[in-house]
Design a protein around this motif. Structure first.
Motif, short mmCIF file in Angstrom:
data_model
loop_
_atom_site.label_atom_id
_atom_site.label_comp_id
_atom_site.label_asym_id
_atom_site.label_seq_id
_atom_site.Cartn_x
_atom_site.Cartn_y
_atom_site.Cartn_z
N PRO A 110 -4.90 -3.59 -8.88
CA PRO A 110 -3.96 -3.30 -9.98
C PRO A 110 -2.87 -2.33 -9.49
CG PRO A 110 -6.24 -2.66 -10.57
CD PRO A 110 -6.26 -3.16 -9.15
N ASP A 111 -1.74 -2.29 -10.19
CA ASP A 111 -0.58 -1.50 -9.74
C ASP A 111 -0.89 -0.04 -9.41
OD1 ASP A 111 0.92 -3.71 -9.90
OD2 ASP A 111 1.99 -3.16 -11.76
N ASP A 112 -1.67 0.63 -10.28
CA ASP A 112 -1.92 2.06 -10.03
C ASP A 112 -2.74 2.26 -8.75
OD1 ASP A 112 -4.03 0.80 -11.43
OD2 ASP A 112 -4.84 2.73 -12.08
N VAL A 113 -3.69 1.35 -8.51
CA VAL A 113 -4.52 1.44 -7.30
C VAL A 113 -3.66 1.14 -6.06
CG1 VAL A 113 -6.49 0.39 -6.09
CG2 VAL A 113 -6.62 0.83 -8.55
N ALA A 114 -2.82 0.12 -6.17
CA ALA A 114 -1.93 -0.23 -5.04
C ALA A 114 -1.00 0.94 -4.74
CB ALA A 114 -1.13 -1.48 -5.38
N HIS A 115 -0.50 1.58 -5.79
CA HIS A 115 0.40 2.71 -5.61
C HIS A 115 -0.31 3.85 -4.87
CE1 HIS A 115 3.67 5.45 -6.33
NE2 HIS A 115 2.81 6.34 -6.81
N HIS A 116 -1.54 4.13 -5.28
CA HIS A 116 -2.36 5.16 -4.64
C HIS A 116 -2.51 4.85 -3.14
CE1 HIS A 116 -6.43 7.61 -4.93
NE2 HIS A 116 -5.77 7.88 -3.83
N ALA A 117 -2.88 3.60 -2.83
CA ALA A 117 -3.10 3.21 -1.43
C ALA A 117 -1.80 3.26 -0.63
CB ALA A 117 -3.70 1.80 -1.37
N GLU A 118 -0.70 2.82 -1.24
CA GLU A 118 0.58 2.82 -0.51
C GLU A 118 1.08 4.24 -0.24
OE1 GLU A 118 2.88 0.12 -2.92
OE2 GLU A 118 1.95 -1.63 -1.96
N THR A 119 0.77 5.16 -1.17
CA THR A 119 1.15 6.56 -0.95
C THR A 119 0.41 7.10 0.27
OG1 THR A 119 1.43 6.79 -3.33
CG2 THR A 119 1.27 8.84 -2.07
N ILE A 120 -0.87 6.76 0.39
CA ILE A 120 -1.66 7.21 1.55
C ILE A 120 -1.07 6.60 2.83
CG2 ILE A 120 -3.91 7.12 2.68
CD1 ILE A 120 -5.18 7.13 -0.13
N ASP A 121 -0.80 5.31 2.77
CA ASP A 121 -0.25 4.63 3.95
C ASP A 121 1.08 5.27 4.37
OD1 ASP A 121 0.47 2.78 5.96
OD2 ASP A 121 1.41 1.45 4.49
N ASN A 122 1.92 5.60 3.39
CA ASN A 122 3.22 6.20 3.71
C ASN A 122 3.07 7.52 4.45
OD1 ASN A 122 4.70 4.12 2.71
ND2 ASN A 122 4.92 5.02 0.66
N SER A 123 2.06 8.30 4.08
CA SER A 123 1.94 9.58 4.78
C SER A 123 1.10 9.46 6.05
CB SER A 123 1.39 10.67 3.84
OG SER A 123 0.08 10.37 3.48
N ALA A 124 0.11 8.54 6.07
CA ALA A 124 -0.76 8.45 7.26
C ALA A 124 -0.22 7.48 8.31
CB ALA A 124 -2.16 8.02 6.84
N GLY A 125 0.65 6.58 7.89
CA GLY A 125 1.19 5.60 8.84
C GLY A 125 0.16 4.59 9.32
N CYS A 126 -0.71 4.15 8.40
CA CYS A 126 -1.75 3.16 8.78
C CYS A 126 -1.12 1.94 9.42
CB CYS A 126 -2.55 2.69 7.56
SG CYS A 126 -3.07 3.94 6.39
N LYS A 127 -0.03 1.47 8.83
CA LYS A 127 0.58 0.21 9.31
C LYS A 127 1.25 0.38 10.67
CE LYS A 127 2.93 -1.68 5.77
NZ LYS A 127 2.74 -0.92 4.51
N GLY A 128 1.48 1.65 11.08
CA GLY A 128 2.00 1.88 12.43
C GLY A 128 1.04 1.30 13.45
N CYS A 129 -0.24 1.33 13.14
CA CYS A 129 -1.25 0.75 14.05
C CYS A 129 -1.76 -0.60 13.53
CB CYS A 129 -2.44 1.68 14.18
SG CYS A 129 -2.05 3.26 14.96
N HIS A 130 -2.04 -0.69 12.22
CA HIS A 130 -2.64 -1.92 11.69
C HIS A 130 -1.59 -3.00 11.41
CE1 HIS A 130 -6.80 -0.60 11.55
NE2 HIS A 130 -6.34 0.58 11.19
N MET A 131 -0.32 -2.66 11.65
CA MET A 131 0.79 -3.60 11.61
C MET A 131 1.18 -4.04 10.19
SD MET A 131 1.11 -3.64 14.91
CE MET A 131 2.24 -4.93 15.41
N ALA A 132 2.42 -4.54 10.13
CA ALA A 132 2.93 -5.06 8.86
C ALA A 132 1.96 -6.13 8.38
CB ALA A 132 4.32 -5.67 9.08
N ASP A 133 1.77 -6.21 7.08
CA ASP A 133 0.83 -7.18 6.50
C ASP A 133 -0.63 -6.93 6.91
OD1 ASP A 133 2.94 -8.38 5.19
OD2 ASP A 133 3.25 -9.84 6.80
N TRP A 134 -0.88 -5.79 7.57
CA TRP A 134 -2.26 -5.41 7.88
C TRP A 134 -3.00 -6.46 8.72
CZ3 TRP A 134 -3.16 -0.46 6.34
CH2 TRP A 134 -2.36 0.04 5.31
#
Ligand code: HEC
Ligand code: HEC
Length: 191
Positions: A110-134
């Motif tokens: 749901p949107d609020d959960v996605a927003h929570h996860a994307e906020t974490i990704d923005n600060s931790a840079g998960c996709k820097g390693c796990h790549m675009a589209d994970w």
């Protein structure tokens, strides 16, 4: 333990007693052992078991190696890896990486959960390693569409000391609450 996990453990015990991993010759015979838990067509038989069909080759190999070395521990996988040599692990990694990823059909977060996860990704840079589209790459795992329960459990293990085979992931996950992990797991499972 769920009923499937128990059935799965019995299947493993039977396979180990039969000595299949040691005696199997062709890659299909070796991979048949894995299907008892990881599924005949890429869908694991239990929700605590990860999808390995279509996972990245380098990552699959490193996990098998780590289970064998004892750097990653799991009752089932440690026993399985015990019977594998390096060429078997390389062959199995290449075999499963070449299979298609199988969609588990998990719902989008749901949107609020996605927003929570994307906020974490923005600060931790998960996709820097796990790549675009994970999708990950090489020795970095694909996370998109991985099983919800497995994602939740393995992230909690990184955080709580049950999985120590990657110092970076351990250090990163230590900073997260249960609700952060839940949001990340739901978000990634539904990608
Ligand atoms: C008895 C059930 C069982 C069998 C048989 C089994 N697995 Fe697993 N496998 C698991 C479970 C459960 C996990 C998750 C373990 C954990 O949390 O560390 C796992 C994890 C893995 C992982 C790590 C995936 C990831 O995303 O980190 C790989 C790679 C893997 N298995 C490969 C194999 C291969 C190759 C075979 C056959 C040679 C095999 N497994 C046979 C139950 C099994
Ligand atoms: C510096 C690179 C890097 C960053 C940043 C990173 N990861 Fe990872 N991650 C990895 C690598 C490499 C592995 C494989 C570790 C291993 O070999 O066991 C991994 C493993 C994982 C796994 C286990 C997958 C599986 O199949 O068992 C999850 C889940 C995960 N990362 C989630 C995340 C999340 C969520 C973030 C951001 C909050 C993140 N990672 C940030 C590199 C990274």
């Amino acid at each position: 333990m769920t009923r499937q996990t128990i059935a799965c453990a019995f299947a493993l015990a039977a396979l180990l007693l039969a000595g299949l991993p040691a005696r199997a010759d062709t890659i299909e015979e070796k991979a048949a052992v894995c299907a008892a838990c990881h599924g005949e067509a890429g869908v694991p038989v239990d929700k605590s078991i990860p999808v390995i069909w279509g996972q990245n080759e380098g990552y699959l190999y490193l996990q098998l190696r780590d289970y064998k070395l004892g750097n990653r521990k799991n009752v089932s996988m440690s026993a399985i890896a015990e019977g594998l040599e390096k060429p078997d692990m390389k062959e199995l990694a290449a075999y499963f990486a070449a299979k298609p990823w199988t969609a588990l059909g998990q719902p989008s977060a749901p949107d609020d959960v996605a927003h929570h996860a994307e906020t974490i990704d923005n600060s931790a840079g998960c996709k820097g390693c796990h790549m675009a589209d994970w999708q990950g790459d090489s020795t970095t795992p694909r996370l998109a569409g991985q099983g919800l329960q497995y994602l939740r459990e393995t992230m909690a293990q990184f955080r709580d000391g049950g999985r120590t085979n990657n110092p970076w992931m351990v250090a990163l996950l230590k900073t997260y609450t249960d609700s952060d992990i839940e949001a990340l797991a739901k978000y990634l499972a539904g990608r």
